[in-house]
Motif scaffolding. Structure first.
Motif, PDB file in Angstrom:
ATOM      1  N   ARG A   1      -2.045  -1.385 -22.320  1.00 41.14           N
ATOM      2  CA  ARG A   1      -3.158  -0.565 -21.847  1.00 41.14           C
ATOM      3  C   ARG A   1      -2.939  -0.104 -20.405  1.00 41.14           C
ATOM      4  O   ARG A   1      -3.314   1.009 -20.033  1.00 41.14           O
ATOM      5  N   LEU A   2      -2.327  -0.945 -19.586  1.00 43.31           N
ATOM      6  CA  LEU A   2      -1.974  -0.524 -18.230  1.00 43.31           C
ATOM      7  C   LEU A   2      -0.980   0.630 -18.272  1.00 43.31           C
ATOM      8  O   LEU A   2      -1.094   1.593 -17.488  1.00 43.31           O
ATOM      9  N   ALA A   3      -0.017   0.539 -19.181  1.00 47.57           N
ATOM     10  CA  ALA A   3       0.982   1.602 -19.308  1.00 47.57           C
ATOM     11  C   ALA A   3       0.336   2.902 -19.794  1.00 47.57           C
ATOM     12  O   ALA A   3       0.621   3.991 -19.283  1.00 47.57           O
ATOM     13  N   LYS A   4      -0.563   2.794 -20.785  1.00 47.47           N
ATOM     14  CA  LYS A   4      -1.235   3.980 -21.312  1.00 47.47           C
ATOM     15  C   LYS A   4      -2.127   4.636 -20.263  1.00 47.47           C
ATOM     16  O   LYS A   4      -2.356   5.845 -20.304  1.00 47.47           O
ATOM     17  N   SER A   5      -2.612   3.837 -19.334  1.00 45.34           N
ATOM     18  CA  SER A   5      -3.498   4.350 -18.289  1.00 45.34           C
ATOM     19  C   SER A   5      -2.733   4.849 -17.077  1.00 45.34           C
ATOM     20  O   SER A   5      -3.345   5.264 -16.092  1.00 45.34           O
ATOM     21  N   TRP A   6      -1.375   4.786 -17.148  1.00 47.84           N
ATOM     22  CA  TRP A   6      -0.533   5.180 -16.014  1.00 47.84           C
ATOM     23  C   TRP A   6      -0.818   4.286 -14.818  1.00 47.84           C
ATOM     24  O   TRP A   6      -0.899   4.722 -13.679  1.00 47.84           O
ATOM     25  N   ARG A   7      -0.980   3.000 -15.102  1.00 45.87           N
ATOM     26  CA  ARG A   7      -1.311   2.017 -14.066  1.00 45.87           C
ATOM     27  C   ARG A   7      -0.159   1.035 -13.812  1.00 45.87           C
ATOM     28  O   ARG A   7      -0.376   0.022 -13.158  1.00 45.87           O
ATOM     29  N   LEU A   8       1.020   1.353 -14.308  1.00 46.65           N
ATOM     30  CA  LEU A   8       2.190   0.525 -14.033  1.00 46.65           C
ATOM     31  C   LEU A   8       3.167   1.328 -13.180  1.00 46.65           C
ATOM     32  O   LEU A   8       3.382   2.522 -13.415  1.00 46.65           O
ATOM     33  N   GLY A   9       3.743   0.673 -12.205  1.00 41.53           N
ATOM     34  CA  GLY A   9       4.738   1.317 -11.358  1.00 41.53           C
ATOM     35  C   GLY A   9       5.806   0.308 -10.989  1.00 41.53           C
ATOM     36  O   GLY A   9       5.616  -0.897 -11.131  1.00 41.53           O
ATOM     37  N   TYR A  10       6.932   0.792 -10.506  1.00 39.45           N
ATOM     38  CA  TYR A  10       8.002  -0.116 -10.097  1.00 39.45           C
ATOM     39  C   TYR A  10       8.595   0.376  -8.784  1.00 39.45           C
ATOM     40  O   TYR A  10       9.395   1.296  -8.728  1.00 39.45           O
ATOM     41  N   PRO A  11       8.164  -0.239  -7.690  1.00 41.70           N
ATOM     42  CA  PRO A  11       8.720   0.132  -6.379  1.00 41.70           C
ATOM     43  C   PRO A  11      10.218  -0.101  -6.299  1.00 41.70           C
ATOM     44  O   PRO A  11      10.915   0.572  -5.547  1.00 41.70           O
ATOM     45  N   THR A  12      10.738  -1.045  -7.095  1.00 43.23           N
ATOM     46  CA  THR A  12      12.188  -1.262  -7.238  1.00 43.23           C
ATOM     47  C   THR A  12      12.458  -1.411  -8.721  1.00 43.23           C
ATOM     48  O   THR A  12      11.557  -1.752  -9.504  1.00 43.23           O
ATOM     49  N   PRO A  13      13.700  -1.175  -9.166  1.00 45.12           N
ATOM     50  CA  PRO A  13      14.019  -1.284 -10.603  1.00 45.12           C
ATOM     51  C   PRO A  13      13.798  -2.685 -11.173  1.00 45.12           C
ATOM     52  O   PRO A  13      13.777  -2.846 -12.399  1.00 45.12           O
ATOM     53  N   ASN A  14      13.596  -3.676 -10.327  1.00 41.68           N
ATOM     54  CA  ASN A  14      13.465  -5.049 -10.826  1.00 41.68           C
ATOM     55  C   ASN A  14      12.043  -5.602 -10.700  1.00 41.68           C
ATOM     56  O   ASN A  14      11.806  -6.756 -11.044  1.00 41.68           O
ATOM     57  N   SER A  15      11.134  -4.817 -10.171  1.00 41.39           N
ATOM     58  CA  SER A  15       9.777  -5.336  -9.979  1.00 41.39           C
ATOM     59  C   SER A  15       8.755  -4.386 -10.593  1.00 41.39           C
ATOM     60  O   SER A  15       8.713  -3.201 -10.261  1.00 41.39           O
ATOM     61  N   LEU A  16       7.956  -4.922 -11.507  1.00 39.02           N
ATOM     62  CA  LEU A  16       6.889  -4.159 -12.145  1.00 39.02           C
ATOM     63  C   LEU A  16       5.564  -4.524 -11.461  1.00 39.02           C
ATOM     64  O   LEU A  16       5.276  -5.709 -11.259  1.00 39.02           O
ATOM     65  N   ALA A  17       4.783  -3.510 -11.109  1.00 41.69           N
ATOM     66  CA  ALA A  17       3.557  -3.756 -10.340  1.00 41.69           C
ATOM     67  C   ALA A  17       2.387  -2.997 -10.955  1.00 41.69           C
ATOM     68  O   ALA A  17       2.557  -2.054 -11.745  1.00 41.69           O
ATOM     69  N   TYR A  18       1.223  -3.435 -10.566  1.00 41.17           N
ATOM     70  CA  TYR A  18      -0.034  -2.808 -10.998  1.00 41.17           C
ATOM     71  C   TYR A  18      -0.409  -1.740  -9.975  1.00 41.17           C
ATOM     72  O   TYR A  18      -0.403  -1.998  -8.768  1.00 41.17           O
ATOM     73  N   VAL A  19      -0.714  -0.530 -10.436  1.00 42.33           N
ATOM     74  CA  VAL A  19      -1.085   0.574  -9.548  1.00 42.33           C
ATOM     75  C   VAL A  19      -2.586   0.488  -9.269  1.00 42.33           C
ATOM     76  O   VAL A  19      -3.405   0.622 -10.179  1.00 42.33           O
ATOM     77  N   ARG A  20      -2.915   0.240  -8.009  1.00 44.58           N
ATOM     78  CA  ARG A  20      -4.325   0.158  -7.592  1.00 44.58           C
ATOM     79  C   ARG A  20      -4.635   1.356  -6.692  1.00 44.58           C
ATOM     80  O   ARG A  20      -4.033   1.509  -5.631  1.00 44.58           O
ATOM     81  N   PHE A  21      -5.585   2.204  -7.132  1.00 43.96           N
ATOM     82  CA  PHE A  21      -5.965   3.381  -6.357  1.00 43.96           C
ATOM     83  C   PHE A  21      -7.010   3.007  -5.320  1.00 43.96           C
ATOM     84  O   PHE A  21      -7.807   2.081  -5.510  1.00 43.96           O
ATOM     85  N   ILE A  22      -7.027   3.755  -4.216  1.00 39.71           N
ATOM     86  CA  ILE A  22      -7.957   3.452  -3.139  1.00 39.71           C
ATOM     87  C   ILE A  22      -9.406   3.653  -3.557  1.00 39.71           C
ATOM     88  O   ILE A  22     -10.322   3.012  -3.043  1.00 39.71           O
TER      89      ILE A  22
END
Length: 614
Positions: free
Chosen positions: A60-81
Motif C-alpha cells: 500500500r505504501l508503494a501504491k501510494s507512492w510513499r516509498l523512496g530510496y535515498p541510496t540503492p540499499n536503503s528503503l524509506a517511508y516518504v513523509r510529506f510536510i
C-alpha cells in the motif's frame, strides 16, 4: 529535478511537495514483518531489523507512492510536510504581541483580543458561561459574543460599562455554521465525505460549530487503509492497457515507474497521445489515493477556524446592563466580614486606612464641596452649610437656598458596603420631621426596590442621592467638587394605558425632578432619557428586561448602521426608538418595573402596581 525545472522553479512550485525520507525499520518485530522487499526492480534486504509494517502494508505504501530510496540499499517511508500541516500551540505565544497594527485602543488598559480569544477557546465550549469580573473595555465579553459563549462582565466604572456596551452593540460578527443546523450538517458531510445527517436539528449552539480540520497522516494511516487497494485496482484497468499501447508504439518494455514524465520530441503522435492519457489517469489515481489517505487518517479539529457563512451578518445577541442588585443585602466590609447592619445604616463603619476619620465624615466632606446634582446642571443643591447632627439616622444638617428662602435638609448616609432600605428611609424621614427639617437627602451607593416607591412622608420630601462608586477610593480621590459624586435622578413619570385585547402599554413622559430653587417637582420630558426598560411581570426578586427602548436626540444606532453598512428597517426601529411601549399582557404578579437611564449613565427603577386593570 530537470535542469529546465530548476531554471523555471517559480512555474513548478504549485506542483511541488516538500518531503523527507523517514525510517521504515524497527528493532522489534518478527513473523509478518520479517521479509525482503522488491520495489521498482530493486530488492531491499531487511537487514538486522524488521520492517514497521507487513507485506500488505508495504504494498500500500508503494501504491501510494510513499516509498523512496535515498541510496540503492536503503528503503524509506516518504513523509510529506503537509502530512500534518499544523503544530500544537505551546506556552510561548509570540503571535499575541501588541503593535501598531493590532486592535484599536478604546481603553487605556485594553487587553489584546487574541490573548483573550486563545484563553477562551482553550478553556470553554460554545454555550458555556464566561465570567469577567474586571470588564474594562469589554474585550472578554466582545470575544465571548464572537465565539458563541454566554458572558457576564462586571465593573465599578460607568465609563467602562458604557465603552463595553457601545463596543459590543456596534460590532459585526462572523456567522459560524452550527453543527446542529441543516446547513451545518450539509457542510460536515461535505468536509468528512460522508452522507449528510438526517437527524432533526434544533440549532443548539452547545453542539458546537463545523470546524476546519487537518489530517494527521502517519504510517498506519496508509498501511491500514484498504480503500487504497480498491482505487488502485480500478485505475489499473485503464492504466495497464495504456502502458501496453505506449510500449508497443515505442518498442519499449517500460514498467510503471520507468515511464518518463515528459514525452519525447521525436515520438509519433499516437505515442504522445497514449503517454498523455496514461499520465492523466496516473495523476488522477494519485489524487484519489491522497484524498483517501487524508480522509481516513486521524483528524485534528482547528477550533479557532470554524466555517463561516459569508452571506450572513451577525450582530450581538440580546444582553442587559444591570446595576448592583437593588435588593437588601448583608453588609460586608472590604475583607468580606459581616458588619452590624444598624451601624452600617448609620454610616459609622470605619474603613481600613482611614484612621479616625470615619466613613460618614469622608462622605460629608465630599458632600460639602460637591453638593447634590439633579438631572439638570442648573439644579445643583449647593449647601451654604453642612454640619454633623447627633441623630440616630440623620448624620448631618445641611442648609441650602430655595429661591430666597433658606431650607434645612437632614442627611442620611447609607452603608459603605450595603443597601439603603425603605425602612431606613421611613425612620430617617420621621426623625427629620420631628427635628423640623424641610427635606431628607438620603445618600447611598444603592437603594432597594421598595425604597424607589417611597418619595415623601407627610411634608418631608425625600431625595435619594446616589453616591458615585469613586467615593470608595476615599484617600485617593481628589476632592475638587467638580465631579458628580452625589446625583439625584428622579422617579419615572409614566402613564399606564389599557389597550385593545385586554393588554396594557406604558408611555414614559419623563422623569420627575425636584427643583431646589423653587421646591417644585416637574417632569424633565423624554429628551433627558437615554434608554428605558420594562419588566412586564416583575417578581420583586430580579429585574428582567423584556422591553427595551432608546430615546434622545442622537441616533443610538448610528454606529450599528455604519457597521452593518446598511440601513436599518425604519418601521422596526420605530418600535425601539419610542416613548410608548408595545402592548403586552397584564402581569400575573400584578406589578411591572420600569428602569430609566439618563445620558450620564445614572439609573432609577420604580415598581408600579397594575392589579387594578385585572
Amino acid at each position: 529535478m530537470y535542469r529546465g525545472e530548476k531554471q523555471d522553479i517559480a512555474s513548478q512550485e504549485s506542483d511541488l511537495k516538500v518531503y523527507r525520507h523517514d525510517n521504515l525499520k524497527s528493532q522489534s518485530g518478527g513473523g509478518t514483518t520479517d521479509f525482503d522487499y522488491e520495489h521498482e526492480g530493486i530488492l531491499f534486504k531487511k537487514g538486522k531489523g524488521f520492517w514497521k509494517t507487513n507485506l500488505q502494508g508495504m504494498d500500500r505504501l508503494a501504491k501510494s507512492w510513499r516509498l523512496g530510496y535515498p541510496t540503492p540499499n536503503s528503503l524509506a517511508y516518504v513523509r510529506f510536510i503537509d502530512d500534518f500541516p499544523v503544530s500544537p500551540i505551546s506556552d510561548l505565544w509570540t503571535d499575541t504581541q501588541t503593535g501598531a497594527f493590532t486592535d484599536e485602543k478604546v481603553y487605556v488598559v485594553q487587553t489584546n483580543t487574541k490573548v483573550i480569544e486563545r484563553c477562551l477557546l482553550m478553556a470553554s465550549d460554545p454555550g458555556d458561561l464566561v465570567l469577567d469580573p474586571t470588564c474594562g473595555s469589554g474585550t472578554t465579553a466582545f470575544v465571548a459574543e464572537q465565539w458563541g459563549r454566554r458572558w457576564i462582565t462586571i465593573d465599578t466604572s460607568r465609563v467602562s460599562l458604557a465603552l463595553a456596551r457601545a463596543r459590543i452593540m456596534g460590532a459585526r460578527y462572523q456567522y459560524y455554521l452550527l453543527a446542529d443546523s441543516p446547513e451545518g450538517q450539509q457542510k460536515e458531510a461535505e468536509v468528512s465525505r460522508t452522507t449528510p445527517s438526517m437527524s432533526l436539528s434544533r440549532r443548539d449552539i452547545r453542539q458546537g460549530f463545523v470546524y476546519e480540520r487537518v489530517p494527521h497522516i502517519m504510517l498506519n494511516s496508509i498501511t491500514r487503509n484498504s480503500e487504497i487497494d480498491v482505487i488502485w485496482n480500478r485505475f489499473q484497468e485503464a492504466l495497464d492497457p495504456l502502458r501496453d499501447n505506449l510500449n508497443a508504439e515505442l518498442r519499449e518494455n517500460w514498467e510503471e515507474w520507468e515511464i518518463p514524465r515528459e514525452a519525447g520530441k521525436d515520438w509519433p503522435e499516437s505515442a504522445k497521445t497514449a503517454h498523455a492519457k496514461w499520465w492523466e489517469a496516473r495523476i488522477e489515481r494519485q489524487k484519489e489515493i491522497d484524498a483517501s489517505i487524508a480522509t481516513k487518517a486521524d483528524q485534528e479539529f482547528l477550533y479557532d477556524k470554524p466555517y463561516s457563512d459569508n452571506s450572513r451578518v451577525r450582530v450581538a445577541g440580546p444582553f442587559t446592563v444591570e446595576s448592583l442588585s437593588p435588593h437588601r443585602t448583608l453588609a460586608m466590609d472590604q475583607d468580606d466580614s459581616l458588619i452590624d447592619t444598624t451601624t452600617a445604616s448609620e454610616g459609622k463603619h470605619v474603613p481600613e486606612g482611614m484612621g479616625e476619620a470615619d466613613f460618614a465624615a469622608m462622605i460629608l466632606e465630599n458632600l460639602r464641596t460637591s453638593g447634590v446634582q439633579q438631572a439638570h446642571k442648573e439644579d445643583r443643591i449647593s449647601f451654604t452649610s453642612l454640619n454633623g447632627w447627633p441623630g440616630e439616622f440623620i448624620a448631618a444638617e445641611g442648609r441650602f437656598m430655595e429661591g430666597d428662602t433658606e431650607r434645612k435638609a437632614g442627611v442620611l448616609i447609607g452603608p459603605e458596603f450595603g443597601t439603603v432600605s425603605r425602612a431606613d428611609l421611613v425612620a430617617a424621614a420621621r426623625e427629620a420631621g420631628d427635628a423640623g427639617f424641610d427635606v431628607l437627602i438620603a445618600c447611598g451607593f444603592n437603594f432597594d426596590a421598595h425604597s424607589e416607591e417611597f418619595s415623601k412622608l407627610g411634608r418631608i420630601q425625600i431625595l435619594k442621592a446616589r453616591m458615585n462608586p469613586d467615593l470608595h477610593m476615599a484617600d485617593e480621590l481628589k476632592n475638587t467638587g467638580s465631579g458628580n459624586l452625589f446625583v439625584v435622578f428622579g422617579e419615572p413619570d409614566i402613564e399606564i394605558e389599557p389597550v385593545e385585547g385586554d393588554k396594557i402599554q406604558v408611555r414614559i413622559k419623563g422623569v420627575d425632578v425636584f427643583h431646589p430653587q423653587s421646591g417644585e417637582i416637574t417632569s424633565s420630558g423624554p429628551d433627558g432619557i437615554a434608554c428605558w426598560f420594562i419588566d412586564t411581570d416583575y417578581n420583586e426578586e430580579s429585574f428582567f428586561v423584556r422591553h427595551a427602548y432608546f430615546l434622545g436626540a442622537a441616533d443610538p444606532y448610528k454606529s450599528l448602521k455604519t457597521t452593518l453598512k446598511a440601513e436599518i428597517d425604519a418601521d422596526a426601529w420605530a418600535t425601539l426608538n419610542s416613548d410608548t411601549s408595545r402592548p403586552f399582557p397584564k402581569p400575573s404578579s400584578g406589578r411591572i418595573a420600569v428602569k430609566v437611564i439618563n445620558h450620564l449613565g445614572d439609573e432609577v427603577m420604580k415598581v408600579f402596581e397594575v392589579s387594578k386593570w385585572n
